[in-house]
Design a protein around this motif. Structure first.
Motif, short mmCIF file in Angstrom:
data_model
loop_
_atom_site.label_atom_id
_atom_site.label_comp_id
_atom_site.label_asym_id
_atom_site.label_seq_id
_atom_site.Cartn_x
_atom_site.Cartn_y
_atom_site.Cartn_z
N SER A 136 0.85 -1.19 0.00
CA SER A 136 0.00 0.00 0.00
C SER A 136 0.89 1.24 0.00
O SER A 136 2.09 1.17 0.28
CB SER A 136 -0.91 0.00 1.23
OG SER A 136 -1.78 -1.12 1.22
N PHE A 137 0.29 2.38 -0.31
CA PHE A 137 1.07 3.63 -0.34
C PHE A 137 0.16 4.78 0.04
O PHE A 137 -0.82 5.06 -0.67
CB PHE A 137 1.67 3.86 -1.73
CG PHE A 137 2.56 5.07 -1.82
CD1 PHE A 137 3.87 5.02 -1.40
CD2 PHE A 137 2.06 6.28 -2.31
CE1 PHE A 137 4.70 6.13 -1.46
CE2 PHE A 137 2.87 7.40 -2.37
CZ PHE A 137 4.19 7.32 -1.95
N SER A 138 0.44 5.39 1.20
CA SER A 138 -0.38 6.49 1.70
C SER A 138 -1.83 6.03 1.80
O SER A 138 -2.13 5.02 2.44
CB SER A 138 -0.21 7.71 0.80
OG SER A 138 -0.89 8.83 1.34
N SER A 139 -2.77 6.71 1.13
CA SER A 139 -4.18 6.33 1.21
C SER A 139 -4.58 5.27 0.19
O SER A 139 -5.71 4.79 0.18
CB SER A 139 -5.07 7.57 1.01
OG SER A 139 -4.84 8.15 -0.26
N TRP A 140 -3.63 4.88 -0.67
CA TRP A 140 -3.90 3.86 -1.69
C TRP A 140 -3.63 2.48 -1.10
O TRP A 140 -2.53 2.21 -0.60
CB TRP A 140 -3.00 4.11 -2.90
CG TRP A 140 -3.19 3.16 -4.03
CD1 TRP A 140 -4.21 3.12 -4.92
CD2 TRP A 140 -2.30 2.10 -4.41
NE1 TRP A 140 -4.03 2.10 -5.84
CE2 TRP A 140 -2.86 1.46 -5.54
CE3 TRP A 140 -1.08 1.61 -3.91
CZ2 TRP A 140 -2.26 0.38 -6.17
CZ3 TRP A 140 -0.49 0.53 -4.52
CH2 TRP A 140 -1.07 -0.07 -5.65
N ASP A 162 5.44 2.74 2.12
CA ASP A 162 5.97 3.98 2.69
C ASP A 162 6.33 3.68 4.14
O ASP A 162 6.07 2.56 4.62
CB ASP A 162 4.95 5.13 2.56
CG ASP A 162 3.63 4.88 3.27
OD1 ASP A 162 3.64 4.24 4.34
OD2 ASP A 162 2.59 5.34 2.77
N SER A 167 5.09 4.34 7.07
CA SER A 167 4.01 3.88 7.94
C SER A 167 3.54 2.49 7.56
O SER A 167 3.28 1.64 8.42
CB SER A 167 2.83 4.87 7.88
OG SER A 167 3.21 6.12 8.42
#
Length: 249
Positions: free
Chosen positions: A10-14, A39, A41
């Motif tokens: 996943s990446f940020s909100s995606w 990322d 997080s």
């Protein structure tokens, strides 16, 4: 037989896949290091879930290519590739330390994985980077690949993997994702072929050829639709065949 999954993509909100559910099924997790996906997080939460389930952590290193999810070949200079692989492993090692676990292996991703099956310079760069960071790290790769030969010459442990949800060519390579039928979706069909991989060390290629396949680990891609159901079916089928999934490191 080890059961591994590409995770933390996943990446940020995606959102990509269901890492928390997958960590309760697999025995090893190839965690994206931010170059093709992931990322800080996402890396930390995925590693934390892996540690909670006693899942081995691997650095899923890639070309620096978020735009194409690491699935496009890049003719990067070997010295640059060495430093980029070192950087990715180091980032994951820091997150692993915070989560109370460690990175125990490296698995290249996507186009880099496919390139170093035959690309000598890039294979040497990846192996060199791993040996410079920590020569106790295992290399998870395709049987018969250049990276396996180079890593072995450098004294690194090499573990071969098979792919549960990918079609095979008669020469033992993977069918390109650009080709129809490259990705398998039926959990029952996939589980049955994994049992054959584990017991008979064989896989049926797209042309019907029986291909020999000697692997200690089998991969379920976390971004495959229905990945959790596929992984659960594979684990159940292996158990029914008397094969207990267990991490290789």
């Amino acid at each position: 037989m080890d059961l591994n999954s590409d995770s933390g993509e996943s990446f940020s909100s995606w959102q990509m896949g269901d890492d928390e559910a997958m960590m309760a099924i697999v025995t090893s997790a190839n965690i994206a290091c931010g170059f093709h996906a992931g990322d800080p997080s996402v890396m930390r939460s995925t590693i934390t879930a892996a540690a909670a389930n006693d899942v081995a952590v691997g650095a899923h290193v890639s070309y620096r290519d978020l735009a194409h999810f690491g699935r496009v070949f890049i003719d990067v200079a070997p010295n640059e590739l060495i430093n980029e692989v070192i950087y990715q492993i180091g980032a994951l090692q820091a997150m692993a330390a915070v989560a109370g676990t460690r990175v125990s292996y490296v698995k290249p991703h996507g186009a880099l994985y496919n390139a170093i099956v035959h690309h000598s310079a890039q294979a040497d760069a990846v192996a060199q980077a791993i040996s410079e960071v920590d020569d106790s790290l295992t290399v998870l790769c395709q049987p018969g690949s250049e990276i396996a030969r180079v890593a072995g010459r450098k004294g690194l442990r090499v573990v071969f993997e098979a792919f549960a949800d990918r079609a095979y060519n008669p020469d033992g390579t993977l069918v390109s994702r650009r080709e129809p039928g490259a990705l398998l979706h039926d959990p029952g069909q996939i589980a049955a072929r994994v049992v054959r991989m584990a017991t008979d060390h064989q896989v049926i290629a797209v042309d019907g050829t029986v291909v020999g396949l000697d692997a200690e680990s089998v991969c379920v891609h976390g971004d495959t639709p229905g990945a959790v159901a596929i992984a659960a079916a594979v684990r159940s089928a292996l158990a029914d065949a008397g094969i207990e999934p267990a991490r290789f490191t």
